[in-house]
Design an enzyme around this catalytic site. Structure first.
Site, PDB file in Angstrom:
ATOM      1  N   LYS A  24       0.691  -1.223   0.461  1.00 50.94           N
ATOM      2  CA  LYS A  24       0.080   0.068  -0.121  1.00 50.94           C
ATOM      3  C   LYS A  24       0.830   1.201   0.092  1.00 50.94           C
ATOM      4  O   LYS A  24       0.095   2.061  -0.691  1.00 50.94           O
ATOM      5  CB  LYS A  24      -0.640   0.009   1.489  1.00 50.94           C
ATOM      6  CG  LYS A  24      -1.442   1.297   1.966  1.00 50.94           C
ATOM      7  CD  LYS A  24      -2.508   0.884   2.417  1.00 50.94           C
ATOM      8  CE  LYS A  24      -1.654   1.601   3.629  1.00 50.94           C
ATOM      9  NZ  LYS A  24      -1.579   3.248   3.550  1.00 50.94           N
ATOM     10  N   ASN A  25       2.499   1.065   0.642  1.00 49.60           N
ATOM     11  CA  ASN A  25       3.144   2.840   0.864  1.00 49.60           C
ATOM     12  C   ASN A  25       3.748   2.835  -0.015  1.00 49.60           C
ATOM     13  O   ASN A  25       4.239   3.619  -0.068  1.00 49.60           O
ATOM     14  CB  ASN A  25       3.688   2.188   2.410  1.00 49.60           C
ATOM     15  CG  ASN A  25       2.275   2.661   3.405  1.00 49.60           C
ATOM     16  OD1 ASN A  25       0.890   3.204   3.195  1.00 49.60           O
ATOM     17  ND2 ASN A  25       2.026   2.301   4.722  1.00 49.60           N
ATOM     18  N   CYS A 119      -4.619  12.753  12.706  1.00 50.02           N
ATOM     19  CA  CYS A 119      -4.724  11.883  11.704  1.00 50.02           C
ATOM     20  C   CYS A 119      -5.505  11.439  13.175  1.00 50.02           C
ATOM     21  O   CYS A 119      -5.356  12.103  14.199  1.00 50.02           O
ATOM     22  CB  CYS A 119      -4.409  10.574  11.330  1.00 50.02           C
ATOM     23  SG  CYS A 119      -2.856  10.319  11.976  1.00 50.02           S
ATOM     24  N   ARG A 124       0.334  15.373  12.718  1.00 52.52           N
ATOM     25  CA  ARG A 124       0.843  14.543  11.601  1.00 52.52           C
ATOM     26  C   ARG A 124       1.909  15.931  10.740  1.00 52.52           C
ATOM     27  O   ARG A 124       1.347  16.023   9.644  1.00 52.52           O
ATOM     28  CB  ARG A 124       0.969  13.532  10.775  1.00 52.52           C
ATOM     29  CG  ARG A 124       0.761  12.186  11.586  1.00 52.52           C
ATOM     30  CD  ARG A 124      -0.058  10.981  10.768  1.00 52.52           C
ATOM     31  NE  ARG A 124       0.759  10.411  10.502  1.00 52.52           N
ATOM     32  CZ  ARG A 124       0.192   9.866   9.139  1.00 52.52           C
ATOM     33  NH1 ARG A 124      -1.188   9.329   9.305  1.00 52.52           N
ATOM     34  NH2 ARG A 124       0.974   8.645   8.571  1.00 52.52           N
ATOM     35  N   ASP A 308       4.875   0.450  11.664  1.00 52.41           N
ATOM     36  CA  ASP A 308       3.241   0.552  11.894  1.00 52.41           C
ATOM     37  C   ASP A 308       2.875  -1.218  11.840  1.00 52.41           C
ATOM     38  O   ASP A 308       1.749  -1.370  12.151  1.00 52.41           O
ATOM     39  CB  ASP A 308       3.443   0.422   9.857  1.00 52.41           C
ATOM     40  CG  ASP A 308       2.858   2.146   9.163  1.00 52.41           C
ATOM     41  OD1 ASP A 308       2.833   2.507  10.082  1.00 52.41           O
ATOM     42  OD2 ASP A 308       3.267   1.695   8.230  1.00 52.41           O
ATOM     43  N   ARG A 399      -7.978   0.401   4.672  1.00 56.31           N
ATOM     44  CA  ARG A 399      -7.831   0.793   4.150  1.00 56.31           C
ATOM     45  C   ARG A 399      -6.704   0.379   3.960  1.00 56.31           C
ATOM     46  O   ARG A 399      -5.476   0.878   2.924  1.00 56.31           O
ATOM     47  CB  ARG A 399      -7.133   1.861   4.999  1.00 56.31           C
ATOM     48  CG  ARG A 399      -8.422   3.279   5.047  1.00 56.31           C
ATOM     49  CD  ARG A 399      -8.142   4.218   6.421  1.00 56.31           C
ATOM     50  NE  ARG A 399      -7.122   5.098   5.393  1.00 56.31           N
ATOM     51  CZ  ARG A 399      -7.001   6.322   5.744  1.00 56.31           C
ATOM     52  NH1 ARG A 399      -7.485   6.830   6.927  1.00 56.31           N
ATOM     53  NH2 ARG A 399      -6.004   6.509   5.301  1.00 56.31           N
TER      54      ARG A 399
HETATM   55  N1  EPU Z   1       8.189  14.660  10.149  1.00 59.94           N
HETATM   56  C1  EPU Z   1       7.812  15.650  10.811  1.00 59.94           C
HETATM   57  N2  EPU Z   1       7.524  16.880  10.205  1.00 59.94           N
HETATM   58  C2  EPU Z   1       7.724  16.154   8.787  1.00 59.94           C
HETATM   59  C3  EPU Z   1       7.425  15.414   8.485  1.00 59.94           C
HETATM   60  C4  EPU Z   1       7.335  14.493   9.191  1.00 59.94           C
HETATM   61  O1  EPU Z   1       8.363  15.786  11.477  1.00 59.94           O
HETATM   62  O2  EPU Z   1       7.534  17.151   7.730  1.00 59.94           O
HETATM   63  C5  EPU Z   1       7.677  13.432  11.224  1.00 59.94           C
HETATM   64  C6  EPU Z   1       6.296  12.223  12.089  1.00 59.94           C
HETATM   65  O3  EPU Z   1       5.534  13.212  12.702  1.00 59.94           O
HETATM   66  C7  EPU Z   1       6.808  11.223  12.248  1.00 59.94           C
HETATM   67  C8  EPU Z   1       8.260  10.921  11.188  1.00 59.94           C
HETATM   68  O4  EPU Z   1       8.950  12.377  11.101  1.00 59.94           O
HETATM   69  O5  EPU Z   1       7.505  11.157  13.728  1.00 59.94           O
HETATM   70  C9  EPU Z   1       7.631  10.319  10.627  1.00 59.94           C
HETATM   71  O6  EPU Z   1       6.582  10.538   9.080  1.00 59.94           O
HETATM   72  P1  EPU Z   1       7.025  10.508   8.173  1.00 59.94           P
HETATM   73  O7  EPU Z   1       6.591  11.366   7.135  1.00 59.94           O
HETATM   74  O8  EPU Z   1       7.867   8.892   7.214  1.00 59.94           O
HETATM   75  O9  EPU Z   1       5.514   9.650   7.914  1.00 59.94           O
HETATM   76  P2  EPU Z   1       4.548   9.838   6.491  1.00 59.94           P
HETATM   77  O10 EPU Z   1       5.536   9.444   5.614  1.00 59.94           O
HETATM   78  O11 EPU Z   1       3.674  10.785   6.359  1.00 59.94           O
HETATM   79  C10 EPU Z   1       4.722   6.923   5.961  1.00 59.94           C
HETATM   80  C11 EPU Z   1       3.487   5.761   6.491  1.00 59.94           C
HETATM   81  C12 EPU Z   1       3.474   6.201   7.194  1.00 59.94           C
HETATM   82  C13 EPU Z   1       4.595   5.282   8.026  1.00 59.94           C
HETATM   83  C14 EPU Z   1       4.991   6.566   8.179  1.00 59.94           C
HETATM   84  C15 EPU Z   1       6.292   5.890   9.228  1.00 59.94           C
HETATM   85  C16 EPU Z   1       2.307   6.066   3.625  1.00 59.94           C
HETATM   86  C17 EPU Z   1       1.778   6.247   3.051  1.00 59.94           C
HETATM   87  N3  EPU Z   1       2.490   6.575   4.935  1.00 59.94           N
HETATM   88  O12 EPU Z   1       4.107   8.090   6.800  1.00 59.94           O
HETATM   89  O13 EPU Z   1       2.163   4.924   7.400  1.00 59.94           O
HETATM   90  O14 EPU Z   1       3.338   5.240   9.504  1.00 59.94           O
HETATM   91  O15 EPU Z   1       6.027   6.122   7.014  1.00 59.94           O
HETATM   92  O16 EPU Z   1       6.946   5.467   8.977  1.00 59.94           O
HETATM   93  O17 EPU Z   1       3.768   5.213   3.303  1.00 59.94           O
HETATM   94  C18 EPU Z   1       0.368   3.474   7.872  1.00 59.94           C
HETATM   95  O18 EPU Z   1       0.584   2.368   6.958  1.00 59.94           O
HETATM   96  O19 EPU Z   1       0.130   2.822   8.749  1.00 59.94           O
HETATM   97  C19 EPU Z   1       0.461   4.765   7.926  1.00 59.94           C
HETATM   98  C20 EPU Z   1       0.567   5.105   8.385  1.00 59.94           C
END
Ligand code: EPU
Length: 425
Positions: A24-25, A119, A124, A308, A399
């Protein structure tokens, strides 16, 4: 959409083989990345999930035509971007859609994308996405809950992320692929989902070096061609089945696996006393007749133990005698499973992002998932109990887990639910 709850009768071992879905991701950013080409793109290994439907709705708004050409194969074509905005109604459904910002900006020079909001498990932020694009030359303003991004020339220069972010890295790459600039991203994510999107973009003619390392160099190209690509297997879905096998003291074989993507999970299960055998594209988990040991876990970005899988692992540890400590600094509020597991008799004390878990025998209870991975955790807990657990909030499971009740049944689980008929056209 309100869906009928899952009814699970636990207390018996699983057996057999299950093929992991594709990721998915990884699929979501690869679908978004197809916006960078004006030619047809065929994607294989796209799981039929409600999150995929959500991103396709947004892509439709932007001007993408899509057609399913196989059960998990999707043809996408965006001859031109018709609207360069992503409104809140579409972005608020799924936070991952925020990365359309970089893609629209690259393709048209201007993008308006709604702030994604929080969320179920807390804030986030997207500050790193915005800082990266600004540092590379985009002008970004915030107004009325929207980010407006503009560029008059190709993005160029160097940006060092202040922390590892999967989505932030996706967004910065997408914004930098087209044009005549050269962008260096330092402290970039090495997550499998970032590597997959880079490999897809390079297959269409992008020039991105350094995939799987913390430094990426993106040399802009004038255009991307069309092409075909197959998305990687879903390590989080596979890990969920591995944890399920451990929780039910079963032997389960998983196929369509990249064992190298699951090293942290395999290692932790082995520490607990589970036999995990890896082969080229399969993993066999055997926990039959095992006395499992408690363990401590701290989530980290890839290749560390994934956030995750934190709720699922917490559910497993809630059934293992002794004291385990689980910490999730990546998403400190990702704890919606805890109160529901308490209803099933779990002994979990929370302090900040730390769960201190005393293993106990769980019992069936009506419970409710408040997010995707919490839902998976509740299934794992339900499988360990003798009675019937009724799990509400099933829309979250749809999802991220494809045809879940059917596949659980294939492993011998007694699960009842009217299958979701997803509108997939
Ligand atoms: N963060 C910041 N600032 C930013 C972006 C991120 O502080 O601008 C922090 C976040 O708060 C978090 C960390 O950095 O503490 C990592 O966040 P990341 O940006 O890597 O997460 P994401 O890209 O929003 C994806 C997955 C999530 C998964 C995270 C971490 C997708 C669609 N989502 O989210 O997946 O938990 O990486 O590996 O790819 C799930 O599938 O259940 C899910 C939530």
């Amino acid at each position: 959409m309100q869906l009928t709850p899952l009814h699970i009768k636990g207390g018996r071992p699983l057996s057999g083989t299950v093929a992991a879905q594709h990721s998915k991701n990884a699929a979501l950013p690869v679908i978004v990345a197809s916006l960078l080409s004006s030619e047809k793109v065929t994607l294989h290994g796209i799981p039929r999930l409600s999150d995929v439907v959500t991103i396709l709705d947004l892509m439709h708004h932007l001007g993408t035509q899509h057609v399913w050409v196989g059960e998990n194969s999707l043809e996408l074509h965006t001859p031109e971007i018709l609207h360069n905005d992503a409104p809140y109604a579409l972005v608020s459904k799924m936070r991952a859609s925020f990365i359309v910002l970089g893609a629209i900006l690259a393709r048209t020079g201007q993008a308006t994308v709604s702030m994604p909001g929080g969320c179920a498990w807390g804030p986030r932020p997207v500050d790193q996405h915005v800082k990266a694009l600004r540092a590379l030359g985009a002008e970004i303003t915030e107004d009325g809950g929207n980010f407006d991004a503009r560029r008059t020339q190709a993005l160029n220069g160097t940006f060092a992320f202040e922390l590892l972010t999967v989505g932030g890295t996706h967004n910065a790459i997408l914004a930098s692929v087209l044009g005549d600039g050269v962008v260096t991203l330092e402290n970039a994510s090495i997550d499998t989902d970032v590597v997959d999107m880079i490999e897809f973009l390079n297959a269409l003619g992008a020039d991105i070096q350094g995939a799987g390392t913390n430094t990426l160099v993106i040399r802009g190209v004038s255009a991307l061609r069309g092409g075909a690509y197959t998305v990687i297997p879903d390590r989080i879905e596979a890990g969920t089945f591995m944890i399920m096998a451990a929780a039910t003291r079963s032997r389960v074989q998983l196929t369509n696996i990249r064992p190298d993507h699951l090293q942290a999970v395999s290692a932790k299960l082995r520490d607990m006393g589970v036999d995990v055998q890896e082969h080229d594209t399969t993993i066999t988990v055997d926990a039959r007749n095992r006395e499992l040991q408690p363990v401590n876990i701290t989530t980290q970005s890839y290749p560390g133990f994934p956030t995750d899988l934190q709720p699922q692992m917490s559910a497993l540890l809630a059934t293992v005698p002794g004291t385990s400590v689980v910490q999730d600094p990546v998403y400190p509020d990702r704890l919606t499973h805890v109160a529901e597991l308490h209803r099933m008799g779990a002994n979990i004390t929370v302090s900040g992002y730390t769960q201190v878990i005393q293993g106990a025998k769980l019992h069936a209870a009506p419970v409710k998932a408040a997010d995707l991975r919490a839902g998976a955790a509740l299934i794992i807990a339900a499988l360990t109990t003798e009675g019937e657990t009724v799990i509400d909030g099933v829309q979250y499971l749809n999802r991220g887990y494809e045809r879940l009740s059917e596949r659980l049944r294939g492993l011998g689980v007694d699960v009842q639910q009217s299958e979701l008929a997803l509108a997939m056209d």
